[in-house]
Design a protein around this motif. Sequence first.
Motif, PDB file in Angstrom:
ATOM      1  N   VAL A 145       0.851  -1.178   0.000  1.00  0.00           N
ATOM      2  CA  VAL A 145       0.000   0.000   0.000  1.00  0.00           C
ATOM      3  C   VAL A 145       0.893   1.236   0.000  1.00  0.00           C
ATOM      4  N   TYR A 146       0.471   2.262  -0.726  1.00  0.00           N
ATOM      5  CA  TYR A 146       1.243   3.487  -0.860  1.00  0.00           C
ATOM      6  C   TYR A 146       0.432   4.679  -0.374  1.00  0.00           C
ATOM      7  N   LEU A 147       1.146   5.706   0.052  1.00  0.00           N
ATOM      8  CA  LEU A 147       0.525   6.983   0.370  1.00  0.00           C
ATOM      9  C   LEU A 147       1.343   8.074  -0.294  1.00  0.00           C
ATOM     10  N   GLN A 148       0.804   8.641  -1.365  1.00  0.00           N
ATOM     11  CA  GLN A 148       1.440   9.756  -2.047  1.00  0.00           C
ATOM     12  C   GLN A 148       1.011  11.042  -1.361  1.00  0.00           C
ATOM     13  N   MET A 149       1.969  11.783  -0.836  1.00  0.00           N
ATOM     14  CA  MET A 149       1.695  12.996  -0.081  1.00  0.00           C
ATOM     15  C   MET A 149       2.263  14.188  -0.834  1.00  0.00           C
ATOM     16  N   ASN A 150       1.385  15.071  -1.275  1.00  0.00           N
ATOM     17  CA  ASN A 150       1.770  16.273  -2.001  1.00  0.00           C
ATOM     18  C   ASN A 150       1.391  17.517  -1.208  1.00  0.00           C
ATOM     19  N   ASN A 151       2.026  18.631  -1.552  1.00  0.00           N
ATOM     20  CA  ASN A 151       1.748  19.909  -0.897  1.00  0.00           C
ATOM     21  C   ASN A 151       1.811  19.781   0.622  1.00  0.00           C
ATOM     22  N   LEU A 152       2.878  19.195   1.094  1.00  0.00           N
ATOM     23  CA  LEU A 152       3.018  18.927   2.521  1.00  0.00           C
ATOM     24  C   LEU A 152       3.119  20.213   3.336  1.00  0.00           C
ATOM     25  N   ARG A 153       2.544  20.169   4.517  1.00  0.00           N
ATOM     26  CA  ARG A 153       2.522  21.285   5.445  1.00  0.00           C
ATOM     27  C   ARG A 153       3.223  20.902   6.740  1.00  0.00           C
TER      28      ARG A 153
END
Length: 120
Positions: free
Chosen positions: A78-86
Amino acid sequence: QVQLVESGGGLVQPGGSLRLSCAASVSTGSIYDMAWYRQVPGNQRELVAGISSGGTTDYAESVKGRFTISRDTAKNTVYLQMNNLRPEDTAVYSCKVDLIRPILGVVGYWGKGTLVTVSS
């Protein structure tokens, strides 16, 4: 039983991206649902994103539009693509896998977690 190995955490600047991976090695049973949780020390652990065996997804309101969960059944990953991280995304991210085991039914398993730090 199942062994979970998480990877992909690290230090990233605000606005950057990371992709977390959780690879499951299953000895007995088959994978049902998979999910990512996160926790900051002193706070409650919260569900970030989940994906069912049928591909249905669910996200925390704070990550909708920024994070994407996916799974590769052939690789049991399973993957978690995380964009625009804060900066507020900083936490230990843990993988949870529900395994269907003979007789026992659905049993949940947790990975050890991987640290994501968002800072300039």
